[in-house]
Enzyme design. Structure first.
Site, PDB file in Angstrom:
ATOM      1  N   GLU A   1      25.806 -43.998  96.692  1.00  0.00           N
ATOM      2  CA  GLU A   1      25.059 -44.628  97.799  1.00  0.00           C
ATOM      3  C   GLU A   1      25.158 -43.779  99.068  1.00  0.00           C
ATOM      4  OE1 GLU A   1      25.720 -48.877  98.226  1.00  0.00           O
ATOM      5  OE2 GLU A   1      24.919 -49.229  96.236  1.00  0.00           O
TER       6      GLU A   1
ATOM      7  N   GLU B   1      24.520 -49.495  89.055  1.00  0.00           N
ATOM      8  CA  GLU B   1      24.984 -50.756  89.659  1.00  0.00           C
ATOM      9  C   GLU B   1      23.848 -51.754  89.571  1.00  0.00           C
ATOM     10  OE1 GLU B   1      27.040 -50.792  93.448  1.00  0.00           O
ATOM     11  OE2 GLU B   1      27.913 -48.821  93.036  1.00  0.00           O
TER      12      GLU B   1
END
Ligand code: AHR
Length: 490
Positions: A173, A295
């Protein structure tokens, strides 16, 4: 009566077993308590790792485990987690509850855990706050076969042989907690860091670049354009809320509106993987680069009275449907989606296991993964199911969703979801290009909010299913509401 048509002779992509992967971060009670209790614990363990949990995960055939994060990965300095435990450096886990991390679970412990489970490790490196040298040395430490400074350090810490580490994430991220970078900046950083992620001996790395958040198509396009020759996969993160990030909803005690809104949000995964895959196709028409949805899962409000930074939530039949639908979507897109990791393994977000001291329970999501293991490394075959819309005005969803595959022994496995809270459906199943010698079936069904608790751990469990009839052309059956059904045809 709705029609389900399965064309068993029309073989499509291979369903990589790594689509059935999981994620374990240093977050709340996932690692500590959930997986690792230390050798001196009263809870039965082998080298500090809970034996009850390992047994359940082996049964579920967990193929791939991602670690150490998540946001934690870009703050993690691996050298703090090796060597004698008493002298390991402590740190504050700033992302997750501000608790003290004593680093007693590090590289050796994680790779031991993977050995015990029999799964492949997926290590996520630190690009946000770590150096190129640090990342490079971690790979040398784990995989160098021979005499080298890092291999010598590994031997000094008790492990002479290198480990096999294939899957390696270069940052997490990085558009957010991993450094707030622009896609151009990250793509160039990725090119630099990955240069020093070397293949040693027989070890071959499979490098995963940080991909988009949800529908950030510009991130996907830019990173593919700049960094494509240097990656094996691009990640995608997407979480399912009842409404949106600011209104996540509760894990239990929801109504029909909460059910349908959540399932509609889960179905959005199909649009995301389709559109991101289309962008990837432009740069990589041969589909060499995998989309790694590393995720995904339900994210609800934490359970009342628990640490808000620990992300502990219960798990109901609604989570089971989200898992069933999402895994069917991944199967259908397995030409591009070749890795996925539900978040997270134990005691965090949409877990397959919850623990309380020495007690452990299997959630409805566990039962879905256990049922769907039949698809691991199988071949997707063509399937179609007739549907109609159900739900409420703001959230209409198809009533049924399915996927089908042929396993290496030639068994046909079909997994079908009934998204309706109230209605059962008669289905006329037609199998093309397939003789039927025998049929076995199992089902997971209950009322929408049903869940397992430590006092009542077996409310939701898989049962044998007999409500079907083998016909000349296939199988006719009745699927109950809130149901996940699995047929095996031999
Ligand atoms: O899974 C919880 C967090 O969600 C992860 O640490 C992060 O990568 C994502 O935002």
């Amino acid at each position: 009566m709705s029609k389900l048509v399965i064309h068993a002779g029309n073989k499509k992509s291979r369903i990589n077993k790594e689509i059935y992967g999981h994620f374990s971060e240093h977050l709340g009670r996932c690692i500590y308590e959930g997986l690792y209790v230390g050798e001196n614990s009263k809870i039965p363990n082998k080298k500090g790792i809970r034996t009850d949990v390992v047994k359940a995960l082996r049964e579920m055939k967990l193929p791939l485990l991602r670690w150490p994060g998540g946001c934690f990965a870009d703050e993690y300095h691996w050298k703090d987690g090796i060597g004698p435990k008493e002298s390991r450096k402590k740190m504050i886990n700033t992302h997750w509850g501000g608790v003290l991390e004593d680093n007693s679970f590090g590289t050796h412990e994680f790779l031991e855990l993977c050995d015990q489970i029999g799964c492949r490790p997926y290590i996520n490196g630190n690009l946000g706050s770590g150096t190129v040298q640090e990342m490079s040395e971690w790979i040398e430490y784990m995989t160098f076969d021979g005499v080298s400074p890092m291999a010598d350090l590994r031997a000094k810490n008790g492990r002479k042989e290198p480990w096999e580490v294939k899957y390696f994430g270069v940052g997490n991220e990085n558009w957010g907690c991993g450094g707030n970078m622009t896609p151009e900046y990250y793509a160039n950083e990725y090119r630099r860091y990955q240069t020093y992620c070397r293949n040693y001996g027989k070890n071959r790395l499979f490098k995963i670049a940080c991909g988009p958040n949800v529908a950030d198509y510009n991130w996907c396009d830019t990173v593919m354009r700049i960094a494509r020759p240097y990656m094996d996969a691009l990640s995608l993160h997407y979480y399912t809320f009842e409404n949106k990030w600011e209104e996540k909803g509760n894990a239990t005690g929801f109504d029909e509106e909460g059910w349908y809104k959540t399932l509609k949000n889960a179905l959005y995964m199909e649009e995301l993987v389709t559109r991101h895959a289309k962008i990837m196709d432009r740069y990589d028409p041969g589909k060499h680069i995998a989309l790694a949805v590393d995720e995904w899962g339900c994210w609800f409000n934490v359970e009342p009275g628990t640490n808000p930074g620990f992300l502990y939530q219960q798990n109901t039949m609604r989570d089971a449907l989200v898992a069933g639908i999402t895994l069917n979507i991944f199967n259908k897109h397995s030409d591009r989606v070749r890795i996925a990791n539900i978040a997270q393994l134990i005691n965090v977000l949409q877990s397959v296991i919850l623990t309380e001291g020495e007690k452990m329970l299997l959630t409805p999501t566990y039962h879905v993964f256990n049922m769907y293991k039949c698809h691991q490394d199988a071949t997707l075959v063509d399937s179609f199911i007739e549907t109609k819309e159900v739900g409420i005005d703001e959230a209409k969803v198809p009533n049924l969703y399915e996927s089908a595959s042929l396993d290496p022994d030639g068994k046909l496995n079909v997994t079908i979801n009934n998204l309706s809270v109230t209605d059962a459906y008669e289905i006329n199943g037609i199998l093309v290009d397939r003789r039927i010698n025998s049929v076995k079936a199992e089902i997971l069904t209950n009322e929408m909010g049903a869940h397992n608790t430590f006092d009542n751990p077996d409310v939701v469990h898989t049962q044998k299913f007999k409500n079907f009839k083998v016909t000349e052309k296939g199988i006719d059956f009745n699927i109950p509401p809130c149901g996940i059904l699995h047929f095996t045809v031999e």
